[in-house]
Scaffold this active site. Structure first.
Site, PDB file in Angstrom:
ATOM      1  N   ASP A  57       0.828  -1.204   0.000  1.00 23.90           N
ATOM      2  CA  ASP A  57       0.000   0.000   0.000  1.00 23.90           C
ATOM      3  C   ASP A  57       0.863   1.254   0.000  1.00 23.90           C
ATOM      4  OD1 ASP A  57      -2.949   1.078   0.743  1.00 23.90           O
ATOM      5  OD2 ASP A  57      -1.441   2.231   1.822  1.00 23.90           O
ATOM      6  N   TYR A  62       2.625  10.191   0.319  1.00 26.82           N
ATOM      7  CA  TYR A  62       3.679   9.642   1.172  1.00 26.82           C
ATOM      8  C   TYR A  62       5.066   9.937   0.603  1.00 26.82           C
ATOM      9  CZ  TYR A  62      -0.083   6.511   2.900  1.00 26.82           C
ATOM     10  OH  TYR A  62      -1.245   5.984   3.396  1.00 26.82           O
ATOM     11  N   LYS A  87      -2.570   6.018  -4.105  1.00 26.70           N
ATOM     12  CA  LYS A  87      -3.664   6.962  -3.899  1.00 26.70           C
ATOM     13  C   LYS A  87      -3.291   8.328  -4.459  1.00 26.70           C
ATOM     14  CE  LYS A  87      -3.967   4.740   0.635  1.00 26.70           C
ATOM     15  NZ  LYS A  87      -2.531   4.360   0.725  1.00 26.70           N
ATOM     16  N   HIS A 117      -7.442   9.810  -2.081  1.00 24.57           N
ATOM     17  CA  HIS A 117      -6.901   9.673  -0.729  1.00 24.57           C
ATOM     18  C   HIS A 117      -7.802  10.276   0.347  1.00 24.57           C
ATOM     19  CE1 HIS A 117      -2.770   9.198   1.416  1.00 24.57           C
ATOM     20  NE2 HIS A 117      -3.751   8.885   2.214  1.00 24.57           N
TER      21      HIS A 117
END
Length: 294
Positions: A57, A62, A87, A117
């Site tokens: 994931d 990020y 995402k 997201h």
């Protein structure tokens, strides 16, 4: 011990997803502009794959998609054996461009699951619906096998479903005994939308000293597992899929014990009931105007 790659659920479009995922957010999060490859993260992802994790994931925000791509390339595991999620957040107003950039970062031709997201970008239902229409085009293009959302409340899903021709396959939410989201899971089940939880260990990490502690501890002793394993099992038994992470191989190995036992319905209900005595949200606290208390 059962290999997690063999334990799946089917999404509403028949795509099969492993119920335990390895996440590259939280502790691995990199600031914008940091383009250096974090070899510690690459090695941790490779360790997770070696242990049997097949659901990986990631997310645009990020800033770790590049590490995920390197780890996949170096793992030696065929692409088709892996389930890769990412995402869109920063570039949600340009979803076609965002998926292309994510695929470039990941060194992949497609992802297995692509998620919006979070919903706070939207000023109106039209914004939610427009973004979802762009997600549907991503799936039709073959760049994502399945599409879904993350951090959506019921109102966001209802607005999206009004115009969707492809319903969201999944909603990934912070979910643990102290954040049960009222009737959201029941609504999602009614609509065929799977629930994926992140932050499942929160009561044992960020919110210790709460009403579920004694019950979780007793169940850990009963099943000869850790308290974290009990919380992961509760999350899966209440929902469908759970995503967790660690930089430690021993912890990643420990989490696989979730496949060696199941809580009884009564034990699940006990943790659920006790959890409702406390409310705690660890992520996106300032992003939601609506009350998500259970």
């Amino acid at each position: 011990m059962a290999c997690p790659s063999n334990v799946h659920v089917k999404l509403n479009d028949a795509v099969s997803i492993p119920i335990l995922g390895y996440g590259t957010g939280t502790a691995w999060y990199k600031s914008a502009g940091d383009t250096a490859i974090n070899r510690d993260l690459v090695e941790s992802i490779k360790t997770a794959i070696r242990l049997g994790y097949r659901h990986l994931d990631g997310a645009e925000v990020y800033n770790t998609e590049a590490e995920l791509g390197v780890a996949i390339c170096e793992s030696g595991v065929p692409r088709e054996e892996l389930f890769v999620t990412t995402k869109v957040s920063n570039n949600v107003t340009n979803i076609p461009g965002a998926i292309d950039q994510s695929l470039k970062n990941l060194q992949l031709d497609y992802v297995d699951l692509y998620l919006i997201h979070q919903p706070s970008f939207a000023q109106s239902d039209d914004d939610l619906q427009g973004a979802w229409a762009a997600m549907e085009e991503v799936q039709r293009s073959g760049k994502a096998r399945a599409i879904g959302v993350s951090n959506y409340l019921r109102s966001h899903l209802e607005a999206t479903l009004q115009t969707a021709t492809i319903p969201p396959a999944l909603n990934q939410i912070e979910f643990h005994p102290y954040l049960q989201h009222g009737d959201l899971l029941a609504f999602q089940q009614e609509k065929g939308i799977k629930t994926a939880s992140y932050g499942p260990l929160t009561p044992a990490t960020r919110a210790q000293g709460g009403p579920v502690d004694a019950a979780v501890s007793a169940l850990a002793k009963k099943y000869y597992v850790s308290e974290g394993d009990v919380l992961l099992r509760w999350s899966i038994d209440r929902g469908d899929i759970s995503v967790t992470t660690s930089s430690k191989e021993s912890r990643l190995q420990e989490y696989l014990r979730v496949f060696t036992f199941r809580l009884t319905p009564e034990e699940v209900e006990t943790i659920s009931r006790l959890g409702k005595e406390k409310h705690y949200r660890a992520f996106w606290r300032n992003k939601f105007a609506e009350d998500d208390r259970s």
